[in-house]
Scaffold this motif. Structure first.
Motif, PDB file in Angstrom:
ATOM      1  N   ALA A  56       0.101  16.367   7.106  1.00 56.43           N
ATOM      2  CA  ALA A  56      -0.912  17.058   7.907  1.00 56.43           C
ATOM      3  C   ALA A  56      -2.314  16.761   7.414  1.00 56.43           C
ATOM      4  CB  ALA A  56      -0.660  18.552   7.903  1.00 56.43           C
ATOM      5  N   GLU A  57      -2.427  16.026   6.323  1.00 54.78           N
ATOM      6  CA  GLU A  57      -3.735  15.698   5.781  1.00 54.78           C
ATOM      7  C   GLU A  57      -4.507  14.799   6.740  1.00 54.78           C
ATOM      8  OE1 GLU A  57      -3.053  15.435   1.065  1.00 54.78           O
ATOM      9  OE2 GLU A  57      -2.119  13.856   2.248  1.00 54.78           O
ATOM     10  N   GLN A  58      -5.767  15.087   6.851  1.00 54.33           N
ATOM     11  CA  GLN A  58      -6.629  14.198   7.622  1.00 54.33           C
ATOM     12  C   GLN A  58      -6.911  12.980   6.764  1.00 54.33           C
ATOM     13  OE1 GLN A  58     -10.026  16.373   8.945  1.00 54.33           O
ATOM     14  NE2 GLN A  58      -8.809  17.803  10.107  1.00 54.33           N
ATOM     15  N   SER A  59      -7.014  11.851   7.405  1.00 57.61           N
ATOM     16  CA  SER A  59      -7.286  10.632   6.653  1.00 57.61           C
ATOM     17  C   SER A  59      -8.269   9.764   7.416  1.00 57.61           C
ATOM     18  CB  SER A  59      -5.989   9.869   6.364  1.00 57.61           C
ATOM     19  OG  SER A  59      -5.343   9.515   7.558  1.00 57.61           O
ATOM     20  N   PHE A  60      -8.759   8.773   6.733  1.00 55.46           N
ATOM     21  CA  PHE A  60      -9.634   7.803   7.364  1.00 55.46           C
ATOM     22  C   PHE A  60      -8.799   6.572   7.689  1.00 55.46           C
ATOM     23  CE2 PHE A  60     -12.674  10.517   5.339  1.00 55.46           C
ATOM     24  CZ  PHE A  60     -13.752  10.516   6.208  1.00 55.46           C
ATOM     25  N   LEU A  61      -8.793   6.183   8.946  1.00 52.80           N
ATOM     26  CA  LEU A  61      -8.151   4.949   9.380  1.00 52.80           C
ATOM     27  C   LEU A  61      -9.231   3.878   9.328  1.00 52.80           C
ATOM     28  CD1 LEU A  61      -5.896   3.248  10.617  1.00 52.80           C
ATOM     29  CD2 LEU A  61      -6.566   4.141  12.858  1.00 52.80           C
TER      30      LEU A  61
ATOM     31  N   TYR B 102      -6.408  -6.067   7.627  1.00 52.11           N
ATOM     32  CA  TYR B 102      -5.519  -4.910   7.448  1.00 52.11           C
ATOM     33  C   TYR B 102      -6.075  -3.655   8.120  1.00 52.11           C
ATOM     34  CZ  TYR B 102      -3.314  -7.600   3.720  1.00 52.11           C
ATOM     35  OH  TYR B 102      -2.666  -8.571   3.004  1.00 52.11           O
ATOM     36  N   LEU B 103      -5.163  -2.779   8.511  1.00 54.23           N
ATOM     37  CA  LEU B 103      -5.491  -1.386   8.784  1.00 54.23           C
ATOM     38  C   LEU B 103      -5.109  -0.658   7.506  1.00 54.23           C
ATOM     39  CD1 LEU B 103      -4.775  -2.318  11.852  1.00 54.23           C
ATOM     40  CD2 LEU B 103      -4.469   0.123  12.168  1.00 54.23           C
ATOM     41  N   SER B 104      -5.910   0.289   7.098  1.00 50.09           N
ATOM     42  CA  SER B 104      -5.540   1.075   5.922  1.00 50.09           C
ATOM     43  C   SER B 104      -5.875   2.536   6.168  1.00 50.09           C
ATOM     44  CB  SER B 104      -6.229   0.544   4.656  1.00 50.09           C
ATOM     45  OG  SER B 104      -7.626   0.474   4.807  1.00 50.09           O
ATOM     46  N   TRP B 105      -5.051   3.403   5.598  1.00 53.35           N
ATOM     47  CA  TRP B 105      -5.216   4.839   5.724  1.00 53.35           C
ATOM     48  C   TRP B 105      -5.595   5.373   4.356  1.00 53.35           C
ATOM     49  CZ3 TRP B 105      -1.965   1.897   8.472  1.00 53.35           C
ATOM     50  CH2 TRP B 105      -1.812   2.146   9.838  1.00 53.35           C
ATOM     51  N   TRP B 106      -6.685   6.146   4.315  1.00 56.81           N
ATOM     52  CA  TRP B 106      -7.204   6.687   3.072  1.00 56.81           C
ATOM     53  C   TRP B 106      -7.260   8.202   3.182  1.00 56.81           C
ATOM     54  CZ3 TRP B 106      -8.503   3.314  -0.890  1.00 56.81           C
ATOM     55  CH2 TRP B 106      -8.499   1.969  -0.540  1.00 56.81           C
TER      56      TRP B 106
END
Length: 180
Positions: free
Chosen positions: A92-97, A103-107
């Motif tokens: 449920a954490e919000q992340s930065f796409l 690459y696509l990365s999720w932080w």
């Protein structure tokens, strides 16, 4: 901008209570050889709700959470076990796409005002078949990432924390928008 300079700029922004320069901070964290294009603040539409029953916990809440997880996953995540979409985090954490050339990365970050980014997932751009805007919703949009294996995963964007180039750069990934 190097990591040290990004950290210094971040510390000054946090002291003044302003939003950090997410663009500079995220660009500095990308894998060597990947160019930053843009980023968006996203949450999985089918985030996994807590279904545990702690001390004094309510069994009915756990059952409702389990049903909600199942129904939401059927609508917003497609593909068999082992598919690209099924491998993405449902926290449920919000992340930065972050959209990069390669690459696509999720932080994951503790808050929009934080600079403490932790890499959650990385996927080669060649695995993205398309990105489609499903609809606009209050404060954001629902977008669907479809992968080359036919699987898909839906996210909700938070427009207030989306880089101004995010939706334009999604076009380089094959964005199709019903509102355009």
């Amino acid at each position: 901008m190097n990591r040290e300079a990004a950290g210094d700029a971040q510390g000054r922004a946090e002291q003044r209570g302003r939003m950090p320069d997410h663009r500079a901070l995220l660009a500095a964290r990308l894998e060597s050889g990947d160019d930053y294009l843009s980023h968006g603040h996203v949450t999985p539409v089918a985030f996994a709700r807590d279904t545990s029953i702690g001390p004094g916990g309510n069994v009915m809440n756990a059952v409702i959470g389990l049903i909600s997880n199942t129904v939401s996953a059927r609508r917003h995540i497609g593909g068999p076990p082992g598919s690209l979409a099924r491998g993405l985090p449902r926290d449920a954490e919000q992340s930065f796409l972050v959209l990069g050339r390669r690459y696509l990365s999720w932080w994951v970050v503790s808050s929009a005002r934080s600079s403490d980014f932790v890499l959650s997932h990385r996927l080669a751009r060649k695995h993205v078949a398309s990105i489609r805007e499903l609809k606009r919703v209050l404060g954001g949009r629902l977008i669907r990432l479809t992968f080359t294996d036919g699987s898909f995963f839906d996210y909700r964007t938070v427009d207030a924390i989306v880089d101004e180039r995010f939706f334009a750069e999604l076009g380089t990934y094959g964005l199709r928008s019903p509102t355009a």
